[in-house]
Design a protein around this motif. Structure first.
Motif, PDB file in Angstrom:
ATOM      1  N   LYS A  78      43.869  31.147  54.544  1.00 21.60           N
ATOM      2  CA  LYS A  78      43.768  32.562  54.931  1.00 21.60           C
ATOM      3  C   LYS A  78      43.204  33.415  53.795  1.00 21.60           C
ATOM      4  CE  LYS A  78      47.679  32.155  58.055  1.00 21.60           C
ATOM      5  NZ  LYS A  78      49.086  32.469  58.255  1.00 21.60           N
ATOM      6  N   LYS A  79      42.921  32.798  52.680  1.00 21.38           N
ATOM      7  CA  LYS A  79      42.461  33.520  51.483  1.00 21.38           C
ATOM      8  C   LYS A  79      41.037  33.113  51.126  1.00 21.38           C
ATOM      9  CE  LYS A  79      46.706  35.080  50.334  1.00 21.38           C
ATOM     10  NZ  LYS A  79      47.099  36.382  49.839  1.00 21.38           N
ATOM     11  N   ILE A  80      40.446  33.862  50.213  1.00 17.01           N
ATOM     12  CA  ILE A  80      39.162  33.474  49.636  1.00 17.01           C
ATOM     13  C   ILE A  80      39.474  32.459  48.543  1.00 17.01           C
ATOM     14  CG2 ILE A  80      37.128  34.244  48.372  1.00 17.01           C
ATOM     15  CD1 ILE A  80      37.644  37.037  49.652  1.00 17.01           C
ATOM     16  N   THR A  81      38.954  31.254  48.700  1.00 20.96           N
ATOM     17  CA  THR A  81      39.303  30.187  47.764  1.00 20.96           C
ATOM     18  C   THR A  81      38.072  29.424  47.305  1.00 20.96           C
ATOM     19  OG1 THR A  81      39.662  28.596  49.567  1.00 20.96           O
ATOM     20  CG2 THR A  81      41.583  29.848  48.816  1.00 20.96           C
ATOM     21  N   GLY A  82      38.221  28.781  46.181  1.00 20.54           N
ATOM     22  CA  GLY A  82      37.185  27.908  45.662  1.00 20.54           C
ATOM     23  C   GLY A  82      37.807  26.690  45.017  1.00 20.54           C
ATOM     24  N   GLN A 167      28.450  30.543  38.436  1.00 19.07           N
ATOM     25  CA  GLN A 167      29.261  30.299  39.627  1.00 19.07           C
ATOM     26  C   GLN A 167      30.418  31.293  39.706  1.00 19.07           C
ATOM     27  OE1 GLN A 167      29.826  26.124  38.654  1.00 19.07           O
ATOM     28  NE2 GLN A 167      28.629  25.491  40.427  1.00 19.07           N
ATOM     29  N   VAL A 168      31.077  31.509  38.594  1.00 16.17           N
ATOM     30  CA  VAL A 168      32.214  32.438  38.563  1.00 16.17           C
ATOM     31  C   VAL A 168      31.732  33.865  38.824  1.00 16.17           C
ATOM     32  CG1 VAL A 168      34.015  33.430  37.084  1.00 16.17           C
ATOM     33  CG2 VAL A 168      33.649  30.953  37.132  1.00 16.17           C
ATOM     34  N   SER A 169      30.592  34.217  38.280  1.00 13.91           N
ATOM     35  CA  SER A 169      30.029  35.547  38.507  1.00 13.91           C
ATOM     36  C   SER A 169      29.706  35.760  39.986  1.00 13.91           C
ATOM     37  CB  SER A 169      28.772  35.727  37.654  1.00 13.91           C
ATOM     38  OG  SER A 169      28.203  36.985  37.880  1.00 13.91           O
ATOM     39  N   GLN A 170      29.131  34.758  40.625  1.00 19.56           N
ATOM     40  CA  GLN A 170      28.847  34.850  42.062  1.00 19.56           C
ATOM     41  C   GLN A 170      30.139  34.980  42.863  1.00 19.56           C
ATOM     42  OE1 GLN A 170      26.391  31.448  42.971  1.00 19.56           O
ATOM     43  NE2 GLN A 170      24.601  32.322  41.973  1.00 19.56           N
ATOM     44  N   PHE A 171      31.169  34.225  42.482  1.00 17.27           N
ATOM     45  CA  PHE A 171      32.465  34.298  43.155  1.00 17.27           C
ATOM     46  C   PHE A 171      33.050  35.704  43.001  1.00 17.27           C
ATOM     47  CE2 PHE A 171      37.106  33.517  43.360  1.00 17.27           C
ATOM     48  CZ  PHE A 171      37.176  32.848  44.579  1.00 17.27           C
ATOM     49  N   HIS A 174      31.238  38.109  45.182  1.00 13.61           N
ATOM     50  CA  HIS A 174      31.670  37.890  46.570  1.00 13.61           C
ATOM     51  C   HIS A 174      32.996  38.614  46.824  1.00 13.61           C
ATOM     52  CE1 HIS A 174      32.210  35.709  50.355  1.00 13.61           C
ATOM     53  NE2 HIS A 174      33.426  35.406  49.951  1.00 13.61           N
ATOM     54  N   LEU A 175      33.901  38.548  45.870  1.00 10.13           N
ATOM     55  CA  LEU A 175      35.194  39.230  46.002  1.00 10.13           C
ATOM     56  C   LEU A 175      35.008  40.745  46.054  1.00 10.13           C
ATOM     57  CD1 LEU A 175      37.382  37.218  43.474  1.00 10.13           C
ATOM     58  CD2 LEU A 175      37.404  37.062  45.965  1.00 10.13           C
ATOM     59  N   LYS A 176      34.131  41.252  45.194  1.00 13.97           N
ATOM     60  CA  LYS A 176      33.897  42.707  45.158  1.00 13.97           C
ATOM     61  C   LYS A 176      33.293  43.184  46.470  1.00 13.97           C
ATOM     62  CE  LYS A 176      33.460  42.851  40.167  1.00 13.97           C
ATOM     63  NZ  LYS A 176      32.544  42.968  39.030  1.00 13.97           N
ATOM     64  N   ILE A 177      32.365  42.420  47.025  1.00 13.75           N
ATOM     65  CA  ILE A 177      31.762  42.792  48.305  1.00 13.75           C
ATOM     66  C   ILE A 177      32.824  42.785  49.407  1.00 13.75           C
ATOM     67  CG2 ILE A 177      30.187  41.971  50.118  1.00 13.75           C
ATOM     68  CD1 ILE A 177      28.323  41.052  47.799  1.00 13.75           C
ATOM     69  N   ASN A 178      33.657  41.749  49.428  1.00 12.38           N
ATOM     70  CA  ASN A 178      34.719  41.669  50.441  1.00 12.38           C
ATOM     71  C   ASN A 178      35.741  42.782  50.288  1.00 12.38           C
ATOM     72  OD1 ASN A 178      33.720  39.568  51.914  1.00 12.38           O
ATOM     73  ND2 ASN A 178      34.951  37.996  50.895  1.00 12.38           N
ATOM     74  N   SER A 179      36.038  43.177  49.070  1.00  8.78           N
ATOM     75  CA  SER A 179      37.045  44.238  48.864  1.00  8.78           C
ATOM     76  C   SER A 179      36.512  45.608  49.296  1.00  8.78           C
ATOM     77  CB  SER A 179      37.500  44.298  47.405  1.00  8.78           C
ATOM     78  OG  SER A 179      36.481  44.806  46.588  1.00  8.78           O
ATOM     79  N   ASN A 180      35.191  45.716  49.361  1.00  8.05           N
ATOM     80  CA  ASN A 180      34.582  46.973  49.817  1.00  8.05           C
ATOM     81  C   ASN A 180      34.376  46.990  51.332  1.00  8.05           C
ATOM     82  OD1 ASN A 180      34.414  48.055  47.246  1.00  8.05           O
ATOM     83  ND2 ASN A 180      32.426  47.124  46.857  1.00  8.05           N
ATOM     84  N   GLY A 181      34.808  45.910  52.010  1.00  9.26           N
ATOM     85  CA  GLY A 181      34.720  45.861  53.462  1.00  9.26           C
ATOM     86  C   GLY A 181      33.344  45.522  53.988  1.00  9.26           C
ATOM     87  N   GLN A 182      32.467  45.020  53.095  1.00 10.59           N
ATOM     88  CA  GLN A 182      31.120  44.626  53.531  1.00 10.59           C
ATOM     89  C   GLN A 182      31.098  43.139  53.805  1.00 10.59           C
ATOM     90  OE1 GLN A 182      28.605  45.790  50.320  1.00 10.59           O
ATOM     91  NE2 GLN A 182      29.092  47.953  50.505  1.00 10.59           N
ATOM     92  N   THR A 183      30.079  42.700  54.512  1.00 11.83           N
ATOM     93  CA  THR A 183      29.923  41.263  54.757  1.00 11.83           C
ATOM     94  C   THR A 183      28.664  40.743  54.120  1.00 11.83           C
ATOM     95  OG1 THR A 183      28.843  41.707  56.854  1.00 11.83           O
ATOM     96  CG2 THR A 183      31.229  41.254  56.906  1.00 11.83           C
TER      97      THR A 183
END
Length: 183
Positions: A78-82, A167-171, A174-183
């Motif tokens: 249910k979470k964003i995982t890697g 890779q970590v920067s991309q992750f 991705h988290l920042k985009i998701n926290s802003n409610g964007q896809t």
């Protein structure tokens, strides 16, 4: 965001990689908790994202990582995982070796029913100075077949830190985009 990094290690390279990831994510203003899977790590419930990593030994991942995922798979899904898989085979020039490592990771995730969003293959290290005599000889034999180093009195690090940083920067992005409610 609040991020949990759980790792399983044998000789310490996965620990070193996890600490590097922690530092990078903290620089991106994330709150990071780092936990060794064999030392009663926190559950993922209160975290926004989770990174889990393990080294491969004899084609299998660390038992404490397998147990952690098994005990928390419902929440993880249910979470964003890697997942970061640390191995020496990933540096092989033979495509079949790289394919084999990729298949080991995919099978591991399928068997555990974990749907990790990201899968990273990271080169590890030959830590001859930490091996017992039998493992030194075994690892030297494997390295020799791959035209690798054979001096059992030295350690050799193969982790591509720039690749890990990217890779970590991309992750993180991705988290920042998701926290802003964007896809």
């Amino acid at each position: 965001m609040k991020i949990l990094i759980v790792y399983g290690t044998m000789e310490g390279q996965t620990t070193k990689i996890a600490h590097f990831m922690e530092e990078l994510l903290q620089k991106e203003n994330h709150k990071v908790v780092l936990a060794n899977a064999s030392k009663n790590p926190p559950t993922p419930d209160s975290f926004d994202a989770i990174l889990i990593g393990s080294s491969i030994h004899l084609n299998t991942y660390n038992p404490s990582i397998r147990g952690y995922i098994k005990n928390n798979v419902e929440v993880l899904n249910k979470k964003i995982t890697g997942f970061f898989s640390v191995s020496m085979a990933i540096i092989s020039d033979l495509p079949e070796k790289q394919h084999e490592i990729d298949q080991i990771a995919k099978k591991f995730l399928i068997d555990s029913s974990w749907n990790a969003v990201e899968i990273w293959h990271i080169a590890g290290a030959l830590k001859f100075t930490k091996y017992d005599y039998l493992k030194k000889i075994t690892m030297r034999s494997i390295a020799k077949k791959e035209d690798g180093p054979i001096d059992i009195n030295k350690d050799y690090e193969y982790t591509n830190w720039t690749k890990v940083k990217n890779q970590v920067s991309q992750f993180s992005n991705h988290l920042k985009i998701n926290s802003n409610g964007q896809t």
